[in-house]
Design a protein around this motif. Structure first.
Motif, mmCIF file in Angstrom:
data_model
loop_
_atom_site.group_PDB
_atom_site.id
_atom_site.type_symbol
_atom_site.label_atom_id
_atom_site.label_comp_id
_atom_site.label_asym_id
_atom_site.label_seq_id
_atom_site.Cartn_x
_atom_site.Cartn_y
_atom_site.Cartn_z
ATOM 1 N N GLY A 113 0.737 -1.303 -0.055
ATOM 2 C CA GLY A 113 -0.057 -0.033 0.045
ATOM 3 C C GLY A 113 0.889 1.507 -0.121
ATOM 4 N N GLU A 114 -0.164 2.476 0.097
ATOM 5 C CA GLU A 114 0.823 3.661 -0.004
ATOM 6 C C GLU A 114 1.732 3.733 1.086
ATOM 7 N N LYS A 115 2.986 4.457 0.950
ATOM 8 C CA LYS A 115 4.250 4.371 1.668
ATOM 9 C C LYS A 115 4.868 5.653 1.682
ATOM 10 N N LYS A 116 5.207 6.227 2.767
ATOM 11 C CA LYS A 116 6.194 7.621 2.751
ATOM 12 C C LYS A 116 7.583 7.117 2.995
ATOM 13 N N ILE A 117 8.364 7.868 1.770
ATOM 14 C CA ILE A 117 9.740 7.536 1.791
ATOM 15 C C ILE A 117 10.324 8.904 2.180
ATOM 16 N N ARG A 118 11.295 8.592 3.373
ATOM 17 C CA ARG A 118 11.937 9.996 3.792
ATOM 18 C C ARG A 118 12.896 10.589 2.845
ATOM 19 N N ILE A 119 13.078 11.757 2.752
ATOM 20 C CA ILE A 119 14.013 12.454 2.059
ATOM 21 C C ILE A 119 15.044 12.974 2.913
ATOM 22 N N THR A 120 16.303 12.603 2.847
ATOM 23 C CA THR A 120 17.387 13.063 4.024
ATOM 24 C C THR A 120 17.843 14.514 3.626
ATOM 25 N N ARG A 121 17.998 14.762 2.438
ATOM 26 C CA ARG A 121 18.607 16.026 1.904
ATOM 27 C C ARG A 121 18.411 16.323 0.541
ATOM 28 N N ILE A 122 18.465 17.385 0.047
ATOM 29 C CA ILE A 122 18.471 17.988 -1.366
ATOM 30 C C ILE A 122 19.565 19.057 -1.366
ATOM 31 N N HIS A 123 20.627 18.619 -2.411
ATOM 32 C CA HIS A 123 21.606 19.749 -2.545
ATOM 33 C C HIS A 123 21.765 19.992 -3.839
ATOM 34 N N LEU A 124 22.545 21.217 -4.171
ATOM 35 C CA LEU A 124 22.775 21.644 -5.583
ATOM 36 C C LEU A 124 24.208 21.381 -5.819
ATOM 37 N N GLU A 125 24.463 21.072 -7.020
ATOM 38 C CA GLU A 125 25.823 20.676 -7.539
ATOM 39 C C GLU A 125 26.020 20.894 -8.786
ATOM 40 N N GLU A 126 27.172 20.790 -9.287
ATOM 41 C CA GLU A 126 27.656 21.029 -10.888
ATOM 42 C C GLU A 126 27.918 19.602 -11.383
ATOM 43 N N ASP A 127 27.583 19.365 -12.809
ATOM 44 C CA ASP A 127 27.824 18.205 -13.103
ATOM 45 C C ASP A 127 29.117 17.985 -13.875
ATOM 46 N N PRO A 128 30.070 17.024 -13.546
ATOM 47 C CA PRO A 128 31.101 17.182 -14.139
ATOM 48 C C PRO A 128 31.305 16.819 -15.923
ATOM 49 N N GLY A 129 32.022 16.710 -16.468
ATOM 50 C CA GLY A 129 32.230 16.481 -17.977
ATOM 51 C C GLY A 129 31.904 15.094 -18.005
ATOM 52 N N ARG A 130 32.134 14.470 -19.583
ATOM 53 C CA ARG A 130 31.823 13.159 -19.606
ATOM 54 C C ARG A 130 32.973 12.425 -20.368
ATOM 55 N N SER A 131 33.384 11.387 -19.745
ATOM 56 C CA SER A 131 34.636 10.588 -20.379
ATOM 57 C C SER A 131 34.073 9.575 -21.427
ATOM 58 N N VAL A 132 34.481 9.620 -22.445
ATOM 59 C CA VAL A 132 33.910 9.055 -23.889
ATOM 60 C C VAL A 132 35.205 8.065 -23.897
ATOM 61 N N HIS A 133 34.848 6.563 -23.398
ATOM 62 C CA HIS A 133 35.871 5.616 -23.662
ATOM 63 C C HIS A 133 35.695 4.997 -25.148
ATOM 64 N N GLU A 156 21.083 16.829 -6.057
ATOM 65 C CA GLU A 156 21.211 15.434 -5.589
ATOM 66 C C GLU A 156 20.023 15.210 -4.574
ATOM 67 N N ILE A 157 19.336 14.347 -4.659
ATOM 68 C CA ILE A 157 18.296 13.946 -3.906
ATOM 69 C C ILE A 157 18.555 12.783 -3.116
ATOM 70 N N VAL A 158 18.784 12.802 -1.714
ATOM 71 C CA VAL A 158 19.185 11.529 -1.004
ATOM 72 C C VAL A 158 17.954 11.065 -0.135
ATOM 73 N N THR A 159 17.630 9.861 -0.295
ATOM 74 C CA THR A 159 16.651 9.254 0.532
ATOM 75 C C THR A 159 17.291 8.380 1.816
ATOM 76 N N GLU A 160 16.284 8.487 2.763
ATOM 77 C CA GLU A 160 16.619 7.447 3.858
ATOM 78 C C GLU A 160 16.422 6.096 3.247
ATOM 79 N N PRO A 161 17.206 5.219 3.995
ATOM 80 C CA PRO A 161 16.966 3.530 3.744
ATOM 81 C C PRO A 161 15.651 3.052 4.045
ATOM 82 N N ASP A 162 14.631 3.514 3.358
ATOM 83 C CA ASP A 162 13.075 3.260 3.631
ATOM 84 C C ASP A 162 12.549 2.275 2.556
#
Ligand code: ZN
Ligand code: MN
Length: 473
Positions: A113-133, A156-162
């Motif tokens: 059934g319906e369930k609440k998943i806790r969100i620990t934190r949300i933060h802003l950051e920059e994406d790195p470039g991309r390595s193309v192998h 980046e959205i981090v959830t609790e281990p729920d």
């Protein structure tokens, strides 16, 4: 007792802003040549200074508000130091001990059934470039680096281990994607716009981190693999190693990776080129659009959708928008035909709902509403239309397809004639029916259906056939 599975996710989403997080470079780079969307800031050249993109902060605050987080009265950016070729400055600007927001939650359809998943934190950051192998990641001869992606705003959205199963993890991601789409801050179809790190353990054992899974389906697959692997290790009486693993999408397996960075290896310190942010009061002025849960309830009350249909239809913004554009006078029919038929056919063809012209779909619904065609013909028309769209051919209206294929429902006389023919042609089945064999009737109905090429109404046909057989007995 079943082993308890414990899962938490770290979800990286690219915010769909016009320019990068700390410079004015255009973020619409996917169809352009490598390293064409760059400047001294996002190339990390000495002396260049970052300037924060206000829109990215606004978008991140919208997400924080939608996920019921508390925005901190002061947050700050930090440098996360590590060396990797796609990280040109040798540090990533992120947020560490003072993130933008904390302590939120999101509702998902859980295993019970319906369930609440806790969100620990949300933060802003920059994406790195991309390595193309060039060649495979393991055996490639060399690697190229593309900095077009460097500096794209991420949250980046981090959830609790729920989360308690790989399926719940998939449902969380679907709900998260829908929420971000409704907020209009995220382009879920852009390649690599969402990447996930997953922590997973079996209760009582060590935790394993799976890094950088880049597709929605990949997350569930990687977790399913890990559940089996860890349970096997435990069954053999061994210890699950505390480690970082990589998911190899093509083989559907995770493999141990040597890297063993610990938090303190990153030597976080406050970014000296950016001031701390005080945006707590800003969040109160943000007015959010209607979000998936509210829209689902509105679909039930306003259009009378069944709960299951309402959930399916609001599961993505495009589907919900499409439904509302065709609901018109036939919302019940529209919800059934989208949720039970159209979505499956689209999925099968790997097509998006916005490739379907709403006017054509409305035309189909009108023919179904007036009972001018049977459901079976409706499906045939839908498939013909989707095949034309998929093949890039001119798209016929359902009205035109009905005329071309002769799919208008057959009338009484025509059916009566066909019933007569079928009874004549199948004496054994008729005898079986009189002998009380129920399946004989289904067989005869099927034969008339076949003759009518699906244009006969099956329920009506059943009644007609039984009364005819009763008369003739
Ligand atoms: Zn730039
Ligand atoms: Mn991150």
């Amino acid at each position: 007792m079943a082993d308890e599975i414990i899962i938490g996710l770290e979800i990286h989403c690219q915010l769909h802003t016009a320019s990068k997080l700390f410079c004015g470079c255009d973020t619409d780079f996917r169809s352009d040549a490598p390293n064409t969307h760059t400047c001294p800031v996002c190339l990390g050249l000495p002396g260049s200074m970052p300037m924060l993109n206000k829109k990215a902060v606004e978008y991140a605050l919208m997400v924080a508000k939608a996920l019921h987080c508390e925005v901190l009265s002061e947050c700050e950016f930090s440098r996360k130091n590590y060396f990797y070729p796609d990280l040109n400055k040798a540090y990533q600007i992120t947020q560490y001990d003072k993130p933008l927001a904390e302590n939120g939650h999101i509702l998902i359809e859980g295993d019970n059934g319906e369930k609440k998943i806790r969100i620990t934190r949300i933060h802003l950051e920059e994406d790195p470039g991309r390595s193309v192998h060039m060649g495979s990641q393991e055996r490639g001869r060399y690697t190229l680096v593309d900095y077009n992606r460097a500096g794209i705003p991420l949250i980046e959205i981090v959830t609790e281990p729920d989360l308690r199963s790989p399926k719940e993890a998939r449902r969380l991601l679907n709900k998260m994607r829908a929420t971000l789409e409704y907020l209009n801050v995220f382009d879920s179809e852009a390649e690599g716009s969402l990447r996930v790190d997953a922590n997973i353990s079996i209760k009582g054992s060590n935790r394993v981190e799976i890094k950088n899974i880049s597709s929605y389906k990949g997350v569930e697959k990687a977790l399913l693999f890990e559940v089996t692997r860890q349970k096997n290790v435990i069954r053999r009486g061994l210890t699950v190693e505390r480690e970082t693993r990589h998911f190899l999408e093509s083989r559907g397996v995770t493999t141990s990776s040597r890297s063993k960075e610990e938090e303190n290896d990153y030597r976080y310190f406050p970014e000296p080129d950016l001031l701390p942010l005080q945006v707590k009061s800003w969040v109160d002025t943000i007015i959010l659009p209607e979000l998936p849960d509210a829209r689902r309830e509105r679909f039930k009350t306003r259009y009378g959708c069944f709960t299951e249909h309402a959930k399916t239809l609001t599961g993505s913004k495009k589907t919900a928008d499409f439904f509302e554009s065709v609901a018109g006078n036939n919302p019940a029919l529209a919800s059934t035909w989208i949720a039970d038929y159209l979505l499956g056919e689209l999925n099968y063809r790997d097509m998006s709902i916005d490739s379907v012209p709403p006017s054509h779909f409305t035309d189909l619904l009108n023919h179904l509403a007036t009972e001018a065609i049977t459901d079976k013909s409706g499906v045939e028309i839908l498939r013909a239309m989707l095949d034309q769209i998929a093949e890039g051919k001119p798209i016929e209206t359902p009205t035109a397809i009905i005329a071309r294929l002769g799919l208008a429902k057959t009338g009484g006389d025509e059916i009566a004639g066909m019933i007569g023919d079928v009874i004549k042609e199948n004496p054994q089945a008729v005898k079986d029916y009189y002998d009380g064999k129920k399946e004989a009737l289904n067989y005869l109905v099927g034969q008339v259906m076949k003759k009518s090429r699906g244009r006969a109404d099956p329920a009506q046909l059943n009644t007609l056939l039984v009364s005819r057989l009763t008369k003739e007995e």
